[in-house]
Write a protein that holds these residues in place. Structure first.
Motif, short mmCIF file in Angstrom:
data_model
loop_
_atom_site.label_atom_id
_atom_site.label_comp_id
_atom_site.label_asym_id
_atom_site.label_seq_id
_atom_site.Cartn_x
_atom_site.Cartn_y
_atom_site.Cartn_z
N ASP A 17 33.06 -9.50 68.18
CA ASP A 17 32.87 -9.13 69.58
C ASP A 17 32.16 -7.79 69.69
O ASP A 17 31.21 -7.65 70.46
CB ASP A 17 34.24 -9.00 70.25
N GLY A 18 32.64 -6.83 68.95
CA GLY A 18 32.06 -5.50 69.01
C GLY A 18 30.61 -5.51 68.57
O GLY A 18 29.75 -4.87 69.19
N ILE A 19 30.33 -6.24 67.51
CA ILE A 19 28.96 -6.30 67.00
C ILE A 19 28.05 -6.97 68.02
O ILE A 19 26.96 -6.50 68.31
CB ILE A 19 28.92 -7.08 65.66
N ALA A 69 27.46 -4.71 71.18
CA ALA A 69 26.55 -3.59 70.90
C ALA A 69 25.13 -4.11 70.76
O ALA A 69 24.19 -3.50 71.28
CB ALA A 69 26.98 -2.87 69.62
#
Lengths: 225, 225
Positions: free
Chosen positions: A165-167, A170
DNA sequence: ACGCAACTGGGTCAGATGACCCACTCCATC
DNA sequence: GATGGAGTGGGTCATCTGACCCAGTTGCGT
């Protein structure tokens, strides 16, 4: 224009709605925009669905059901666990890169459901599904490399989901491929370090660490801790 | 009602808009909803701002500028790097827990700007800012524990941002505190393992690894992985 | 006190939007 | 080839929304 069963019409409208949402966001997905995308007349919308809200609710269901990847393990046998995970994450990332609008639409729908009382629970289900898929992938990765996990699989799955999710988020924000790939390398390293290495070393446990052909040894472990 | 300088009025409207967005999303932040939240009349809106879009643009600027935490390091000296990072992440998480609407609004604004042509670049700036803050926090964490990082700091900062984003998003979706804390523990472990341990061991490099009082040694390293 | 510009109130306006309606037209079945 | 209902087309309607306007008021500098 063409005559078609309601079911098909519904399905076309759902796809059209998803397409519009990916471009304009949920609030841009007006009934008119949706039927326009689908090449239909407005009346067909209300023939197929009670209301816009009903379509959105169904869309959310379909979307959760269709969710497929969190980690796309490559077919070829990878060398070690870390490399296998990295390849899987890179493949996932390629899918995101190919279809960024899809991901945007997913985030959009998640947020929409989070603040829509009648859709409470969707976001929860969505993340449960993500973790479920992550569990499967991680289990397979361990099996394939003959490793086992030091921490409970569901827990590790949550870590993997957080990382992807974070990747993804971003990358959607800044489109920096290199950074995404470097973060993926970090993620693979981090996840792999929660795995127990395969080489025929001292069996740490009493269980007779059997073959590592890649299929049977379920590598279930650490359901406590 | 009360008479006030434009600047103040603008600022009140911006706060009101943020509040509305956190509850209703960007599309719910109509001019009427905003002035209602602020207790003003509609005319005051167009007196303070050219248009709704201008307000949104300014809001986005303010919000990026005010962004403060990615990792909230505790004041007390932590024991080791991993523990310090974990405490910092837990503190960040507490802030999210206290004010989930704020986080939702942030994600909402990010997505809004990503699909608004005139705001291209905001999402990018926002993530650049996150990473900047993360760099500062990570550098401080290393300084405090006398560690240094094996990978370039900006790269590690991206990893940290991805992790906090993922953790935040998952928590917003399902509200599972326990899971969030367990993922935080994982994140701390993963990040700490990119640090070089402090104990007065063999200096791996020619540089004369000086004092570790916690201020001066900048711990810049590995700018080339 | 006085003037005037900053500020406010209560309106209008055009366009978008969700919902809905009903006369019409096909097509499958008998 | 008649017929009934599934499906369609072209509207209407109330409401919301962003933008705007202008006559009034009110506080500040003089």
């Amino acid at each position: 224009m063409a005559r078609m069963p309601v079911a098909e019409r519904r399905s076309i409208l759902l796809s059209a709605a998803f397409a519009v949402i990916s471009r304009q966001g949920v609030s841009g997905a007006t009934t008119r925009a949706i039927v326009d995308e689908a090449g239909m007349k407005l009346a067909s919308f209300h023939y197929a669905f009670e209301s816009r809200e009903e379509l959105l609710a169904q869309l959310v269901d379909v979307v959760v059901g269709n969710q497929e990847v969190v980690l796309a393990l490559p077919a070829e046998a990878g060398t070690d666990l870390e490399r296998l995970l990295e390849l899987g994450l890179l493949r996932y990332f390629e899918q995101v890169r190919e279809n960024p609008l899809r991901e945007r639409a997913m985030f959009e729908l998640t947020q929409y459901s989070m603040r829509t009382p009648s859709m409470q629970g969707f976001a929860e289900r969505q993340y449960a599904r993500y973790r479920e898929l992550a569990v499967a992938s991680l289990r397979e990765a361990a099996d394939r490399t003959g490793c086992s996990w030091r921490v409970p699989l569901p827990e590790l799955a949550a870590d993997l989901v957080a990382l992807t999710d974070g990747i993804t988020l971003a990358w959607l924000a800044d489109g920096d491929d290199g950074r995404a790939r470097r973060t993926i390398a970090f993620a693979a390293r981090a996840l792999a370090s929660e795995g127990v290495h395969p080489p025929a070393a001292a069996p740490t446990d009493s269980t007779s660490r059997t073959t590592l052909t890649g299929t049977t040894p379920t590598t279930r472990r650490g359901e406590a801790s």
